[in-house]
Design an enzyme around this catalytic site. Sequence first.
Site, PDB file in Angstrom:
ATOM      1  N   CYS B  27       0.766  -1.146  -0.040  1.00 56.52           N
ATOM      2  CA  CYS B  27       0.090   0.204  -0.045  1.00 56.52           C
ATOM      3  C   CYS B  27       1.024   1.322  -0.073  1.00 56.52           C
ATOM      4  O   CYS B  27       1.565   1.357   0.941  1.00 56.52           O
ATOM      5  CB  CYS B  27      -0.848   0.005   1.257  1.00 56.52           C
ATOM      6  SG  CYS B  27      -1.828   1.463   1.631  1.00 56.52           S
ATOM      7  N   LYS B  54     -10.395  -8.525   6.286  1.00 51.96           N
ATOM      8  CA  LYS B  54      -9.765  -7.712   7.579  1.00 51.96           C
ATOM      9  C   LYS B  54      -9.829  -8.346   8.879  1.00 51.96           C
ATOM     10  O   LYS B  54     -10.776  -8.936   9.254  1.00 51.96           O
ATOM     11  CB  LYS B  54     -10.387  -6.255   7.295  1.00 51.96           C
ATOM     12  CG  LYS B  54      -9.793  -5.458   6.209  1.00 51.96           C
ATOM     13  CD  LYS B  54     -10.874  -4.204   6.037  1.00 51.96           C
ATOM     14  CE  LYS B  54     -10.514  -3.536   4.665  1.00 51.96           C
ATOM     15  NZ  LYS B  54     -10.975  -2.284   4.566  1.00 51.96           N
ATOM     16  N   VAL B  67      -5.622   1.343   5.966  1.00 55.50           N
ATOM     17  CA  VAL B  67      -4.011   1.347   6.233  1.00 55.50           C
ATOM     18  C   VAL B  67      -3.765   2.797   5.609  1.00 55.50           C
ATOM     19  O   VAL B  67      -4.041   3.014   4.554  1.00 55.50           O
ATOM     20  CB  VAL B  67      -3.312   0.336   5.981  1.00 55.50           C
ATOM     21  CG1 VAL B  67      -3.974  -0.959   6.868  1.00 55.50           C
ATOM     22  CG2 VAL B  67      -3.419   0.131   4.717  1.00 55.50           C
ATOM     23  N   SER B  81      -2.859   8.502   6.153  1.00 58.16           N
ATOM     24  CA  SER B  81      -1.442   8.680   6.279  1.00 58.16           C
ATOM     25  C   SER B  81      -1.019  10.142   6.513  1.00 58.16           C
ATOM     26  O   SER B  81      -0.121  10.489   7.022  1.00 58.16           O
ATOM     27  CB  SER B  81      -0.932   8.419   4.724  1.00 58.16           C
ATOM     28  OG  SER B  81      -1.512   9.078   3.759  1.00 58.16           O
TER      29      SER B  81
END
Lengths: 254, 254
Positions: B27, B54, B67, B81
Amino acid sequence: MSEKHLQTGDALPPYGGKLRLFAMRFCPYAERTVLVMNAKNLQYDTVFVNLDHKPEWLLNYSPKGTVPALEYEEGKGIFDSNIINFYLDEKYPDVPLQSTDPLRRAEDKIIVELFAGVQSAFYTAAYNSQALQPNMVDTYHKGLEGLQDTLRARGTKFLHGETPGLVDYTLFPFLERFEALPLVGKPEFELVKSKYELLVNYIEAMKVVPAVKLYYLSPETHAKFIESRNKGDANYNMLDTSSVCCMRPRKKKE
Amino acid sequence: MSEKHLQTGDALPPYGGKLRLFAMRFCPYAERTVLVMNAKNLQYDTVFVNLDHKPEWLLNYSPKGTVPALEYEEGKGIFDSNIINFYLDEKYPDVPLQSTDPLRRAEDKIIVELFAGVQSAFYTAAYNSQALQPNMVDTYHKGLEGLQDTLRARGTKFLHGETPGLVDYTLFPFLERFEALPLVGKPEFELVKSKYELLVNYIEAMKVVPAVKLYYLSPETHAKFIESRNKGDANYNMLDTSSVCCMRPRKKKE
């Protein structure tokens, strides 16, 4: 300040030496920046633009043609409500609008991030209602319940504290518009007081904050704009009373 | 650290007292945070998760199930992020990754904002190629030309300066993956050296930055993951050599 929205072919007004905000009177993203500038007591000029017929010079300040954009120095702009508002808070720290705690600042951003689904449901309900799905109504209410839970957990008058901060000024422009939804045939989006007592009280408290009060519009006015836009002829200038209203200087007769 | 991705039904490993990052090895958003934590020399544990199945406990840290998520304190998480990386930069200021100038910080955010169209074109090309339109290829190249112009205008080795900063660590995970596109049948996305000399040199310089080098994967590896995901069976564990590779401790025989 006239509330006339400049459009393709219109000249850029001369630069007045102050910060200058490019906005659209009914845009909630632009309102975010208006509220922050008001809260910080900044001196600024506003240029409203017609988003269906954008003036050519808008792209000099906002490469994607979106509002808000901020002319921070003659001919130089930055865009995006969040980018502008963090910039303003850092550049003009006299009235700080964020916590000094990094974790609290991150949590404020998470509140805004989790609100994105609510905003998106609002836009679909207001402007694309044939695409409205029951799960969007659920997303809207779950997001607002979560927001009310956060207000309860924080236990302060506003999300930021006893006075509003960046997080409050970021969410409020949408909350202001939600009351228009039942007026445009979307009763399932109403914030029923019995369920949303704390949230409704918060919204009412925001409405009388000076930075907000100066720019606030009623649900009826938002509904009128939504309806005009849905008819394919967004009535950007419906508040432009610059030459007719007795509350403002009339244009001199030639 | 095993690169095995935990999935539905798997137990959450015991908390080790360090910061803990929930990620997926391929990712790019999770990589942004890995690079920032590496650049800041932070001690942390990583938990890789299978995004198709998940683990139940992921939602305790990341309410949307995305994520990266960061467990900053036992049982408490923040996600996204950008939110995590600004938090880390403010919380652990020893290796600062942003300019002290508010305008420069806003400009860095604008670079990231303008890159969103490039990212989106990459995702369509890699994972949804039947929806790929010629205008997306244009958006990709215009965005990269703009990025190269910015690098030229700044005149520094990295966007941040002579060392990389938040803006570089935010863009790089995507740039790393762009080289995989010609390998999965998308030659029109190649960064031809004659056109992108400055940008390609920048990418090469990023690859040898210690924070990046530790986590970097080759175009062939990214291509292999893209192909597995497009076949409907994303091979999350293709790098998991925890029990077979001589470079890591083998599992003891029972």
